[in-house]
Scaffold this active site. Structure first.
Site, PDB file in Angstrom:
ATOM      1  N   GLU A 150      -4.759  -2.492  14.448  1.00 31.58           N
ATOM      2  CA  GLU A 150      -5.272  -1.518  13.449  1.00 31.58           C
ATOM      3  C   GLU A 150      -6.573  -1.026  14.034  1.00 31.58           C
ATOM      4  OE1 GLU A 150      -5.862  -2.547   9.531  1.00 31.58           O
ATOM      5  OE2 GLU A 150      -4.067  -3.807   9.155  1.00 31.58           O
TER       6      GLU A 150
ATOM      7  N   TRP B  17      -4.439   3.047  12.241  1.00 33.26           N
ATOM      8  CA  TRP B  17      -4.162   2.696  10.770  1.00 33.26           C
ATOM      9  C   TRP B  17      -4.800   3.871   9.968  1.00 33.26           C
ATOM     10  CZ3 TRP B  17      -2.053  -0.689   7.563  1.00 33.26           C
ATOM     11  CH2 TRP B  17      -2.310  -0.479   6.153  1.00 33.26           C
TER      12      TRP B  17
ATOM     13  N   HIS C 194       0.768  -9.709   4.269  1.00 33.98           N
ATOM     14  CA  HIS C 194      -0.114  -8.722   4.130  1.00 33.98           C
ATOM     15  C   HIS C 194      -1.037  -8.605   2.944  1.00 33.98           C
ATOM     16  CE1 HIS C 194      -2.126  -4.920   6.431  1.00 33.98           C
ATOM     17  NE2 HIS C 194      -2.777  -4.963   5.038  1.00 33.98           N
TER      18      HIS C 194
ATOM     19  N   ASN D 264      -1.943 -11.158   8.241  1.00 39.63           N
ATOM     20  CA  ASN D 264      -2.830 -10.034   8.547  1.00 39.63           C
ATOM     21  C   ASN D 264      -4.306 -10.217   7.895  1.00 39.63           C
ATOM     22  OD1 ASN D 264      -3.451  -7.123   8.986  1.00 39.63           O
ATOM     23  ND2 ASN D 264      -4.090  -7.310   7.021  1.00 39.63           N
ATOM     24  N   GLU D 265      -5.203 -10.370   8.784  1.00 43.12           N
ATOM     25  CA  GLU D 265      -6.754 -10.587   8.449  1.00 43.12           C
ATOM     26  C   GLU D 265      -6.942 -11.647   7.477  1.00 43.12           C
ATOM     27  OE1 GLU D 265      -7.999  -6.689   7.330  1.00 43.12           O
ATOM     28  OE2 GLU D 265      -7.843  -5.592   9.175  1.00 43.12           O
TER      29      GLU D 265
ATOM     30  N   GLN E  53       0.763  -1.500  -0.087  1.00 48.10           N
ATOM     31  CA  GLN E  53       0.049  -0.036  -0.117  1.00 48.10           C
ATOM     32  C   GLN E  53       0.835   1.321  -0.081  1.00 48.10           C
ATOM     33  OE1 GLN E  53      -2.591  -1.789   3.324  1.00 48.10           O
ATOM     34  NE2 GLN E  53      -4.037  -0.575   2.364  1.00 48.10           N
TER      35      GLN E  53
ATOM     36  N   GLU F 194      -5.713   2.039  -0.952  1.00 47.38           N
ATOM     37  CA  GLU F 194      -6.429   1.118   0.135  1.00 47.38           C
ATOM     38  C   GLU F 194      -7.493   0.133  -0.611  1.00 47.38           C
ATOM     39  OE1 GLU F 194      -7.844   0.160   3.468  1.00 47.38           O
ATOM     40  OE2 GLU F 194      -6.306   1.596   3.311  1.00 47.38           O
TER      41      GLU F 194
END
Length: 447
Positions: free
Chosen positions: A351, A395, A95, A139-140, A39, A402
């Site tokens: 985040e 975050w 990520h 991540n997530e 990002q 994004e």
């Protein structure tokens, strides 16, 4: 500015009725701001970097992989630069940016990726672990599974309703556990670091608090979101019972030969359980949840839950993200849920943020109010609910790419002028106010 979490459990803070407008945070509370390689870095085809799934998904560029010394040198400089400025790095291994050649071999749906991820993790531990003491493996994983392999609205854009998300999640959990064990066996004694996984979750409120059906639907939402990953990793190595029973029943009704939820073997359950040294959570919003019968003949991860999400029209919404309802008190409830469900772990909020639409005003008063109220709720969680929270990361550090929103959704503490080749950065009001909170280790009571 983040400080490392302790490997041992310190005395919990006293429970008392604090004033959230002026109370201080615990000593050595870790403050920070997060970014992600894809990002912010650019250089999608520079220095011999290979394609990843987001390069393919967006038809443009992104993140590095360790194919050559240039990538290693780059991250050596990043880590050394952070440490030189007294910033403790918290490094996430994955990520969203899976190398495209691995996706071509099945990606997270392939069991072979577990060994590949473990080898990659060991490389990072060996190369950077002398300086990095806080690691997050993935991540997530919920977003990767549900949006990348079920809905297909995030990279790699796979749509396999009712199976893709479960299979991807299954392998991510095993990959995380393998990496944790590698660190524990090969690196922990010498390096002294800690390893976890960055989970994300909304908080779920029953749409009708007096409806038993909605109450159960809210519980299912939490099970299919947070507990899907947290229960195996932090508890017993297996999926939540409600997930197993619900998916099995629906699969049987849809004439599937077996449950669409994969099963862990007994050996895998032993390997997976208790493979996190702290609890990392990303929180943005809350939803009201309403029961909805699943009568569909088509497999679907979302229909399996028999729960539908509803946004309360009275909740403010972030200008840059239509999905982000502003509900700071939901974070306090989520933290207490984690404490009560997962044996009072050390928790880091890795985040939390609020987006502005483009063009974004530098005087981001609405965003700072979001942060201010959120920090008040965090103080309540620490001092009233006895949550063992040791850090909070915004975050994000600066405006960035994004994902499917591109550059139109601005989460940064620092404004970035993407029209200027020099990409100048200017602090938003929220950046200066957040710096005051860090310097004070707490909120300063307003005039």
């Amino acid at each position: 500015m983040a400080t490392a979490p302790s490997a041992t459990t310190s005395t919990s803070p006293a429970v008392y009725d604090c004033n959230p407008e002026s109370a201080s945070f615990p000593e050595q509370f870790a403050w920070g701001a997060a970014t992600a390689a894809y990002q912010i870095e650019g250089g999608w085809d520079a220095d011999g970097k290979g394609l990843n799934v987001w390069d393919t998904f967006t038809h443009q560029g992104g993140d590095r992989v360790f194919k050559n010394h240039t990538g290693v040198d780059y991250y050596d400089k990043v880590i050394d630069g952070l440490l030189a400025n007294r910033v403790t790095p918290v490094v996430t291994l994955y990520h969203f940016d899976l190398p495209q050649h691995l996706e071509d071999q099945g990606g997270w749906r392939s069991g072979a990726i577990v060994e590949t991820f473990d080898a990659y993790a060991q490389f990072c531990f060996r190369t950077f672990g002398d300086r990095v003491k806080l690691w997050l493996t993935i991540n997530e994983p919920y977003v990767v599974a549900a949006l990348g392999y079920e809905k297909g609205i995030m990279a790699p854009g796979v749509t396999e309703p009712g199976t893709g998300a479960y299979l991807a999640a299954h392998n991510m959990i095993k990959a995380h556990a393998a990496a944790w064990h590698s660190y524990d066996k090969l690196f922990r004694e010498k390096q002294g670091g800690l390893v976890s996984i960055a989970l994300n979750s909304d908080w779920a409120e029953p749409s009708d608090p007096n409806s038993p059906a909605d109450q159960e639907a809210a519980k299912r939402h939490m099970a299919f979101c947070l507990d899907w990953f947290a229960a195996p990793i932090f508890l017993d190595g297996d999926y939540p019972a409600i997930m197993k029973s619900k998916i099995s029943a629906v699969s049987k009704r849809q004439n599937c030969p077996s449950s669409r939820l994969p099963e862990f073997t007994s050996e895998e359950r032993m390997m997976i359980k208790s493979t996190a040294d702290f609890f990392s959570i990303n929180y943005y919003t809350t939803r009201k949840i309403k029961h909805q019968d699943n009568t569909s003949c088509q497999p679907s991860f979302f229909s399996d839950q028999e729960a539908v999400q509803v946004m309360d029209p009275s909740w403010p919404v972030a200008s840059g993200s239509s999905w982000l309802a502003v509900v700071p008190w939901g974070l306090r409830k989520l933290l207490k849920y984690i404490k009560d469900t997962y044996n009072h772990p050390v928790i880091y909020i890795t985040e939390n943020g609020f987006s502005q639409s483009d063009p974004a005003p530098l005087g981001d008063t609405q965003r700072w109010e979001y942060f201010r109220q959120t920090l008040q709720e965090i103080l309540k969680a620490i001092y009233i609910d006895d949550v063992h929270l040791k850090g909070y990361f915004v975050w994000s550090l600066l405006d960035n790419f994004e994902w499917i929103s591109g550059y139109s959704s601005r989460f940064g503490l620092f404004f970035v002028d993407f029209e200027d080749p020099a990409l100048p950065r200017i602090p938003y009001k929220s950046a200066t106010e957040y710096a005051k909170v860090i310097a004070n280790n707490g909120l300063i009571k307003s005039d």
